[in-house]
Design a protein around this motif. Structure first.
Motif, PDB file in Angstrom:
ATOM      1  N   ASP A 322      -1.395   5.719  -0.884  1.00  0.00           N
ATOM      2  CA  ASP A 322      -2.462   4.879  -0.340  1.00  0.00           C
ATOM      3  C   ASP A 322      -2.656   3.667  -1.251  1.00  0.00           C
ATOM      4  OD1 ASP A 322      -3.972   5.685  -2.575  1.00  0.00           O
ATOM      5  OD2 ASP A 322      -5.097   7.195  -1.471  1.00  0.00           O
ATOM      6  N   GLU A 323      -3.746   2.937  -1.009  1.00  0.00           N
ATOM      7  CA  GLU A 323      -3.965   1.688  -1.736  1.00  0.00           C
ATOM      8  C   GLU A 323      -4.338   1.885  -3.199  1.00  0.00           C
ATOM      9  OE1 GLU A 323      -7.790   3.170  -0.160  1.00  0.00           O
ATOM     10  OE2 GLU A 323      -5.775   2.876   0.665  1.00  0.00           O
ATOM     11  N   PHE A 327       0.623   1.898  -2.797  1.00  0.00           N
ATOM     12  CA  PHE A 327       0.429   0.631  -2.098  1.00  0.00           C
ATOM     13  C   PHE A 327      -0.697  -0.192  -2.690  1.00  0.00           C
ATOM     14  CE2 PHE A 327       2.144   3.619   1.145  1.00  0.00           C
ATOM     15  CZ  PHE A 327       3.426   3.086   1.171  1.00  0.00           C
ATOM     16  N   ILE A 328      -0.820  -0.146  -4.017  1.00  0.00           N
ATOM     17  CA  ILE A 328      -1.864  -0.936  -4.665  1.00  0.00           C
ATOM     18  C   ILE A 328      -1.635  -2.430  -4.465  1.00  0.00           C
ATOM     19  CG2 ILE A 328      -0.733  -1.085  -6.935  1.00  0.00           C
ATOM     20  CD1 ILE A 328      -3.651  -0.461  -8.037  1.00  0.00           C
ATOM     21  N   ASN A 329      -0.388  -2.818  -4.163  1.00  0.00           N
ATOM     22  CA  ASN A 329      -0.070  -4.220  -3.890  1.00  0.00           C
ATOM     23  C   ASN A 329       0.079  -4.511  -2.402  1.00  0.00           C
ATOM     24  OD1 ASN A 329       0.104  -5.274  -6.628  1.00  0.00           O
ATOM     25  ND2 ASN A 329       1.876  -3.921  -6.859  1.00  0.00           N
ATOM     26  N   GLY A 330      -0.443  -3.600  -1.572  1.00  0.00           N
ATOM     27  CA  GLY A 330      -0.414  -3.821  -0.135  1.00  0.00           C
ATOM     28  C   GLY A 330       0.449  -2.831   0.603  1.00  0.00           C
ATOM     29  N   ALA A 331       0.077  -2.568   1.848  1.00  0.00           N
ATOM     30  CA  ALA A 331       0.742  -1.533   2.641  1.00  0.00           C
ATOM     31  C   ALA A 331       2.178  -1.886   2.992  1.00  0.00           C
ATOM     32  CB  ALA A 331      -0.055  -1.269   3.919  1.00  0.00           C
ATOM     33  N   GLU A 332       2.543  -3.162   2.972  1.00  0.00           N
ATOM     34  CA  GLU A 332       3.911  -3.581   3.289  1.00  0.00           C
ATOM     35  C   GLU A 332       4.573  -4.224   2.081  1.00  0.00           C
ATOM     36  OE1 GLU A 332       5.388  -2.886   6.156  1.00  0.00           O
ATOM     37  OE2 GLU A 332       3.559  -1.928   6.921  1.00  0.00           O
ATOM     38  N   ALA A 333       4.189  -3.803   0.901  1.00  0.00           N
ATOM     39  CA  ALA A 333       4.710  -4.421  -0.320  1.00  0.00           C
ATOM     40  C   ALA A 333       6.222  -4.240  -0.420  1.00  0.00           C
ATOM     41  CB  ALA A 333       4.040  -3.804  -1.544  1.00  0.00           C
ATOM     42  N   LYS A 337       7.232  -3.842  -5.865  1.00  0.00           N
ATOM     43  CA  LYS A 337       5.777  -3.846  -6.043  1.00  0.00           C
ATOM     44  C   LYS A 337       5.135  -2.519  -5.646  1.00  0.00           C
ATOM     45  CE  LYS A 337       5.428  -8.202  -7.313  1.00  0.00           C
ATOM     46  NZ  LYS A 337       4.914  -8.575  -8.655  1.00  0.00           N
ATOM     47  N   ILE A 338       5.943  -1.546  -5.282  1.00  0.00           N
ATOM     48  CA  ILE A 338       5.432  -0.219  -4.932  1.00  0.00           C
ATOM     49  C   ILE A 338       5.395   0.630  -6.198  1.00  0.00           C
ATOM     50  CG2 ILE A 338       5.921   1.890  -3.622  1.00  0.00           C
ATOM     51  CD1 ILE A 338       7.257   0.098  -1.506  1.00  0.00           C
TER      52      ILE A 338
END
Length: 464
Positions: A322-323, A327-333, A337-338
């Motif tokens: 989750d964020e 996915f701290i850098n976005g759900a479609e990172a 960046k994951i």
């Protein structure tokens, strides 16, 4: 002779002993092993069970910020509980220095966090800023406090050290009998591949494996070993994931080099194909070094059997799906960046028992070594990792025949997924003791928060 606890009727197995006998425990230590012991306040019936040294997990990230400042999901309570349900009675996570931070501050920070642990603990000290002060005062101070292993990274901008800094750390560690651990990947190769893939628009999770090729690990392991040999210092290579890397370790061991190594269950259980699951599901399998292929898995198993690896460790790096985590850098990172890492501290030993011992790949004696004894030897836990009079009564009692299907609830961690979900496993720890005190009894948590103690570890030279 009287005891606090007797473990009765189990099949005792260590790296050197396999027999059916009782274990008598007094004042937190094993006091006797004999055919029929009597005179105890508590008797644990281990009939039909296997009695093993409690597991020692020596590669886990617990209550640790990433270099980018992202805190992982498990604190020392949830992380230690998950470890205990997985058959571990002690663990050695990492205490990470951020650049500009003193070693004393690092140890004080993690000392406060670890006070919640239900099992015994120590730390490997990650060094990202080897200033003269750190080298001349910080590392010797840590060593005097019983932190006798340090870790460096050869990649990641915010924590990596260059070869000269690596040599300085190796020299300081070696002079004190400490062992230096290394995350070995060639940083320039990884950077070049990331830039190449980004230019081609290849940013989905499945490209993570391609971005960190086997050559990047193999070159870095060769260089790390060369630096350690120049410094005359011992080296421990973490999470080896390639045939070439394993070959280097095996060759150097045969030549008498003071090099030690581990691999991890996820490199044996999963492949790069798992990164290509639908949507962003592949993000659950992003770790570094990355997952490889089935041919690599076979070679890694061969090296486990041959003794190349001293440990099979979890590299538990729990980031929720989750964020707050992956996915701290976005759900479609894009994949770089994951958040990087997979959970597994509760599955390390059940999976290794099922796929190793039950599947006939390794002996039960080898399992005892890979799960506890070798870790104790290499990392200076001189009263742990074996079942013999005088040792801490750190004991795991296993049902070798129970068949069960993995669920998230079984993990008892703070995660919202387990990559092992749905796998059929044979063999399970049912009772775990730490210094004679039950942590898990018949698969029920019975240890209070904070039962664990800090372990001041010995130098490598005394441990080997």
């Amino acid at each position: 002779m009287t005891f606090d606890t007797i473990i009765r009727g189990g099949e005792i197995c260590t790296t050197t002993l396999r027999t059916r006998a009782d274990i008598g425990i007094r004042d937190g230590r094993i006091a006797a092993i004999d055919d029929r012991l009597t005179g105890a306040e508590t008797v644990i019936d281990a009939t039909g069970r296997i009695v093993l040294p409690g597991g020692i997990e020596t590669h886990a990230h617990i209550a640790q910020e990433s270099a980018a400042g992202v805190m992982n999901a498990d604190d020392y309570f949830s992380g230690s509980v998950s470890a205990a349900f997985g058959g571990n009675s002690s663990f050695v996570p990492f205490a990470a220095q951020q650049r500009g931070q003193s070693v004393a501050s690092v140890l004080d920070t993690y000392g406060a966090r670890a006070a919640r642990s239900v099992i015994d603990y120590s730390w490997h000290l990650i060094i990202s800023d080897p200033t003269p002060e750190v080298l001349t005062r910080g590392l010797p101070m840590a060593f005097e406090r019983g932190v006798t292993s340090f870790k460096v990274f050869m990649t990641y901008d915010l924590v990596k050290v260059d070869d000269r800094q690596f040599l300085d750390i190796l020299t300081t560690a070696g002079a004190h009998g400490a062992v230096t651990m290394v995350h070995a990947e060639n940083d320039a190769m990884v950077r070049w591949m990331n830039e190449k893939l980004a230019a081609e628009g290849k940013t989905a999770p499945r490209y993570h494996a391609e971005s960190r090729p086997a050559l990047a690990e193999e070159e870095a392991i060769h260089r790390a070993v060369s630096l350690a040999k120049l410094a005359g210092a011992p080296l421990f290579v973490v999470h080896v994931s390639t045939p070439g890397g394993a070959e280097i370790i095996a060759r150097e061991k045969a030549a008498g080099t003071a090099v030690f190594a581990e691999t991890c269950p996820h490199y044996l259980a999963f492949t790069a194909e798992d990164l290509d699951r639908p949507g962003m599901e592949g993000a659950k399998f992003i770790c570094s070094p990355p997952l490889r292929d089935t041919a690599t898995q076979e070679v890694l198993w061969e090296n486990i059997t041959a003794g190349t690896f001293d440990c099979v460790s979890s590299d538990h790096a729990p980031y929720r799906f989750d964020e707050t985590g992956k996915f701290i850098n976005g759900a479609e990172a894009p994949y770089p960046k994951i958040a990087n890492g997979m959970p597994g501290i509760g599955m390390r030993l059940p999976w290794l028992f099922s796929e190793g011992v039950v599947a006939g790949r390794i002996s039960l004696e080898a399992f005892a070594g890979l799960s506890a004894t070798s870790a104790a030897r290499v990392f200076g836990l001189d009263t742990k990792g074996d079942l013999a009079p005088g040792f801490d009564a750190d004991i795991a009692i296993w049902d070798p025949e129970e068949r069960w299907r993995v669920t998230l609830e079984d993990q008892h961690d703070n995660m919202d997924y387990t990559p092992f979900e749905g796998m059929e496993i044979t063999g399970r720890p049912v009772t775990v003791l730490n210094r004679g005190m039950p942590v898990i009894r018949d698969r029920v948590l019975c240890a209070p928060e904070g039962q664990g103690r800090f372990i001041a570890r010995k130098p490598l030279a005394r441990a080997i």
